[in-house]
Design a protein around this motif. Structure first.
Motif, PDB file in Angstrom:
ATOM      1  N   UNK A 140       0.837  -1.212   0.000  1.00  0.00           N
ATOM      2  CA  UNK A 140       0.000   0.000   0.000  1.00  0.00           C
ATOM      3  C   UNK A 140       0.866   1.253   0.000  1.00  0.00           C
ATOM      4  N   UNK A 141       1.906   1.247   0.804  1.00  0.00           N
ATOM      5  CA  UNK A 141       2.793   2.408   0.871  1.00  0.00           C
ATOM      6  C   UNK A 141       3.508   2.636  -0.455  1.00  0.00           C
ATOM      7  N   UNK A 142       3.996   1.555  -1.074  1.00  0.00           N
ATOM      8  CA  UNK A 142       4.671   1.689  -2.370  1.00  0.00           C
ATOM      9  C   UNK A 142       3.711   2.237  -3.414  1.00  0.00           C
ATOM     10  N   UNK A 143       2.469   1.737  -3.421  1.00  0.00           N
ATOM     11  CA  UNK A 143       1.475   2.214  -4.382  1.00  0.00           C
ATOM     12  C   UNK A 143       1.173   3.696  -4.169  1.00  0.00           C
ATOM     13  N   UNK A 144       1.062   4.108  -2.896  1.00  0.00           N
ATOM     14  CA  UNK A 144       0.793   5.524  -2.620  1.00  0.00           C
ATOM     15  C   UNK A 144       1.979   6.398  -2.991  1.00  0.00           C
ATOM     16  N   UNK A 145       3.170   5.905  -2.719  1.00  0.00           N
ATOM     17  CA  UNK A 145       4.363   6.666  -3.077  1.00  0.00           C
ATOM     18  C   UNK A 145       4.443   6.852  -4.587  1.00  0.00           C
ATOM     19  N   UNK A 146       4.085   5.804  -5.335  1.00  0.00           N
ATOM     20  CA  UNK A 146       4.077   5.889  -6.798  1.00  0.00           C
ATOM     21  C   UNK A 146       3.038   6.895  -7.276  1.00  0.00           C
ATOM     22  N   UNK A 147       1.836   6.839  -6.677  1.00  0.00           N
ATOM     23  CA  UNK A 147       0.791   7.795  -7.052  1.00  0.00           C
ATOM     24  C   UNK A 147       1.221   9.218  -6.744  1.00  0.00           C
ATOM     25  N   UNK A 148       1.803   9.407  -5.557  1.00  0.00           N
ATOM     26  CA  UNK A 148       2.275  10.754  -5.189  1.00  0.00           C
ATOM     27  C   UNK A 148       3.319  11.248  -6.188  1.00  0.00           C
ATOM     28  N   UNK A 149       4.265  10.384  -6.553  1.00  0.00           N
ATOM     29  CA  UNK A 149       5.316  10.791  -7.494  1.00  0.00           C
ATOM     30  C   UNK A 149       4.719  11.173  -8.845  1.00  0.00           C
ATOM     31  N   UNK A 150       3.790  10.360  -9.342  1.00  0.00           N
ATOM     32  CA  UNK A 150       3.195  10.651 -10.642  1.00  0.00           C
ATOM     33  C   UNK A 150       2.390  11.943 -10.616  1.00  0.00           C
ATOM     34  N   UNK A 151       1.705  12.184  -9.518  1.00  0.00           N
ATOM     35  CA  UNK A 151       0.871  13.375  -9.438  1.00  0.00           C
ATOM     36  C   UNK A 151       1.613  14.651  -9.114  1.00  0.00           C
ATOM     37  N   UNK A 152       2.751  14.528  -8.415  1.00  0.00           N
ATOM     38  CA  UNK A 152       3.471  15.711  -7.955  1.00  0.00           C
ATOM     39  C   UNK A 152       4.758  15.978  -8.724  1.00  0.00           C
TER      40      UNK A 152
END
Length: 436
Positions: free
Chosen positions: A217-229
């Motif tokens: 879950x953390x890796x997925x959120x980190x990936x989403x954050x990176x793509x969005x930010x």
């Protein structure tokens, strides 16, 4: 470093000042309609972690309520458990402690070898007062990040590089722009520090949140954050909050350059204001980007050319070198809002020490003039002045004036007798104490 004392008038004023700022946060929450700005966001992020909810939308192109990496939300969760008032109070006390420590670190690291009097000690804080007020009012962590970076350089100078890079990495994992210290460490060939900071970043971003969020879950959120930010950039903006990226609230090198090179409405963050433009030419997005890259490359090369080789470094030259680094880290961030410029606290403190203690009368006078110019430029952010002054980058201009003053001192050190010459070989290097 000094401990606070109620017998010192300036320390007592600082205490009263902090109490007033804390009251400004807590009174609306306890007796009013609730504190606004970023405080409710921190509570929301902590609650999301406590209840196992997502911090970001599934689609990286969607709107992010929380624009920071997952780690800050994990750190906020234990405090959010107790409710808004305890959380807000803790954040205020943390900022108050950070403000005190920033001042103490700044004076201790200024490289003058002098302990300033109480009122001279308070001068940089007085210059930075509007930025500190902004940070308390918004609930932003930039003061805390600054004390982490100053503490890191203090530890690095004291021969404790692993603790130092841990501080650098923690600041970066909370808010990304301190990552700019990494190329500096590479250039200074502090390979152990580079490896340590990288390892700590992996720990803070991937491992520490995992027990609370789950590794996947953390890796997925980190990936989403990176793509969005980090992974999004277009003519309309970058990351989230596109309406702020090119507006007058952003005084980074990138934003000011684009406003000068492209027809961008610097009032776009406020739909009630008429469109205003300041561009000198009308270039496309890609061409403007290449010009920004070229400008940043020239600034970086100039900094490399300016700083002395390792064997010529002194505590004084290190203070000026790190002061310029903090200036560049502030304005190189893609988003540099008003409160980001609290990072000028340390470079201003260095120049205050030069203005007060340099034995050359003309140098002292010139340094006070530089500081006065910085104060005037920073003052243009006050509401009484036209917003256009901010759009043209008054804080950015103040930063470059600071850099010029520090650069002059760095290239014109003092020798006995009052003449300038390069520092002597065998001078103190960071990470090596004077007893070694």
């Amino acid at each position: 470093m000094r401990y606070p004392s109620l017998k010192a008038p300036s320390h007592l004023l600082f205490l009263v000042f902090c109490i007033g700022l804390i009251a400004d946060v807590l009174v609306p929450e306890i007796w009013g309609h609730g504190k606004t700005k970023d405080y409710p966001l921190w509570f929301w992020a902590g609650q999301q972690v406590l209840h196992g909810q997502s911090l970001y939308p599934v689609d990286p192109s969607g709107y992010f309520e929380f624009i920071y990496p997952p780690l800050p939300a994990v750190l906020l969760a234990p405090l959010a458990f107790f409710g808004k008032v305890p959380l807000y109070l803790f954040l205020c006390l943390l900022n108050a402690a950070a403000a005190w420590l920033v001042a103490q670190f700044s004076h201790a690291m200024a490289g003058s070898g002098r302990q300033p009097g109480l009122w001279l000690e308070a001068l940089p804080g007085c210059i930075m007062i509007t930025f500190v007020v902004d940070i308390f009012d918004l609930g932003q962590p930039n003061l805390l990040l600054l004390v982490m970076m100053l503490g890191g350089f203090w530890l690095l100078r004291g021969g404790r590089p692993w603790l130092a890079v841990g501080m650098f990495a923690l600041a970066t994992a909370i808010k990304v722009f301190p990552i700019a210290v990494l190329p500096y460490l590479v250039w200074r060939r502090r390979w152990g520090a580079v490896a340590g900071m990288t390892a700590f970043l992996v720990f803070f971003l991937l491992i520490l949140p995992a027990p609370f969020r789950g590794f996947q879950h953390n890796v997925a959120e980190l990936k989403t954050w990176y793509q969005g930010m980090i992974g999004t950039s277009s003519a309309e903006g970058f990351g989230q909050r596109a309406e702020q990226n090119w507006s007058s609230v952003n005084q980074s090198i990138i934003a000011v350059s684009h406003r000068l090179l492209r027809p961008l409405n610097y009032n776009q963050d406020d739909p009630h204001k008429p469109p205003r433009y300041m561009n000198l030419v009308d270039l496309d997005f890609a061409t403007a980007n290449w010009i920004v890259v070229a400008v940043c490359a020239l600034i970086g090369l100039g900094y490399i050319r300016l700083i002395p080789p390792a064997w010529l470094r002194t505590e004084k030259s290190d203070a000026e070198e790190i002061g310029i680094l903090f200036c560049l880290m502030t304005v190189a961030s893609p988003l540099a809002r008003e409160y980001y410029f609290v990072w000028l606290f340390f470079p201003i403190t260095v120049l205050v020490h030069r203005a007060a203690y340099d034995p050359r009368p003309k140098v002292r006078t010139g340094t006070w003039i530089v500081l006065a110019a910085v104060c005037v430029l920073l003052g243009f952010s006050l509401p009484m002045y036209p917003i256009a002054l901010q759009a043209y980058g008054n804080n950015l201009a103040a930063t470059f004036v600071l850099i010029a003053g520090l650069a002059w001192h760095l290239r014109s050190p003092l020798k006995q007798g009052g003449e300038a010459l390069p520092p002597a070989p065998g001078a103190l290097q960071p990470g090596v104490t004077s007893k070694q």
